[in-house]
Design an enzyme around this catalytic site. Structure first.
Site, mmCIF file in Angstrom:
data_model
loop_
_atom_site.group_PDB
_atom_site.id
_atom_site.type_symbol
_atom_site.label_atom_id
_atom_site.label_comp_id
_atom_site.label_asym_id
_atom_site.label_seq_id
_atom_site.Cartn_x
_atom_site.Cartn_y
_atom_site.Cartn_z
ATOM 1 N N GLU A 1 0.840 -1.198 0.000
ATOM 2 C CA GLU A 1 0.000 0.000 0.000
ATOM 3 C C GLU A 1 0.879 1.253 0.000
ATOM 4 O OE1 GLU A 1 -3.129 -0.134 -0.459
ATOM 5 O OE2 GLU A 1 -3.584 -2.239 0.012
ATOM 6 N N HIS B 1 -0.648 -5.957 2.440
ATOM 7 C CA HIS B 1 -1.823 -6.832 2.482
ATOM 8 C C HIS B 1 -1.420 -8.217 1.996
ATOM 9 C CE1 HIS B 1 -5.112 -3.652 2.824
ATOM 10 N NE2 HIS B 1 -5.475 -4.619 3.637
ATOM 11 N N CYS C 1 -7.165 -1.551 8.681
ATOM 12 C CA CYS C 1 -5.860 -1.554 8.008
ATOM 13 C C CYS C 1 -5.476 -0.136 7.599
ATOM 14 C CB CYS C 1 -5.895 -2.463 6.775
ATOM 15 S SG CYS C 1 -5.865 -4.221 7.171
#
Length: 212
Positions: free
Chosen positions: A84, A167, A148
């Protein structure tokens, strides 16, 4: 003797259909395997609770003063390890494990809408995919607006961008904890990014719905 780098790696507790959270399983395995000898690794299981994140993360950053914090979360739709790029401040509408949701629906009131990691995730992705690690890695700009994303934004805010979020697919998918060897690549890039001032740039909006 070289100075040790301190790294915190976290996973999440079970939630929803994830009665065993693949992220915490992976982080525990990473601790067993270890990182480089010059890395002081600390691991932590993060509750799937907004208020717990707000108390836990500042204490972790203050206690250990890490060079890098890597958060690992499970995504029900992920087929690869997904890096991310950024965390977002608003639109937290989904209730947590305590059936709680922030009234403000945001992480840090007055904080920027988006904070980028100082780590060049595209470069990490390129390096890992061309390496012998044998793991497929992709990049995302939307961590999903649940715990998250909330955790990532909070950590980016506290650490001035010296954080990463990974992830992982659910247990049983083609993935194993050794794939978190990418943490070493990230730590190297954090060292190169020290003093770099691009960690709070705005980032483009892109939708990827993740479970967490």
């Amino acid at each position: 003797m070289a100075t040790k780098s301190t790294v915190i790696v976290t996973g999440f507790e079970p939630f929803g259909d994830h009665t065993i959270n693949a992220s915490w399983v992976a982080v525990q395995e990473l601790e067993r395997l270890g990182l480089a000898q010059n890395v002081d690794l600390h691991i932590c299981e993060v509750p799937v609770e907004y208020q717990a994140v707000q108390s836990l993360l500042p204490s972790q950053w203050k206690q250990h003063q890490p060079q890098l914090v890597v958060h690992v979360g499970v995504s029900g739709i992920a087929t690869t390890v997904t890096l991310e790029k950024c965390g977002r401040n608003h639109s937290y509408k989904r209730v947590d494990n305590c059936s709680f949701c922030p009234d403000s629906q945001c992480c840090m009131e007055g904080g920027p809408e988006c904070i980028d990691s100082v780590i060049d995730m595209d470069l990490v992705c390129k390096r890992v995919n061309s390496s012998r690690l044998g793991v497929a890695v992709s990049v995302s700009k939307d961590a999903g607006r649940y715990l998250c994303d909330y955790t990532y934004y909070t950590s980016l805010y506290l650490g001035k961008g010296r954080s990463a979020f990974v992830h992982v697919p659910p247990l049983g998918k083609p993935y194993n904890a050794q794939d978190l060897g990418i943490v070493g690549e990230m730590l190297e890039l954090v060292g190169q990014a020290e003093g770099d001032d691009h960690h709070r740039h705005h980032c483009s909006h892109q939708h990827h719905q993740h479970a967490h």
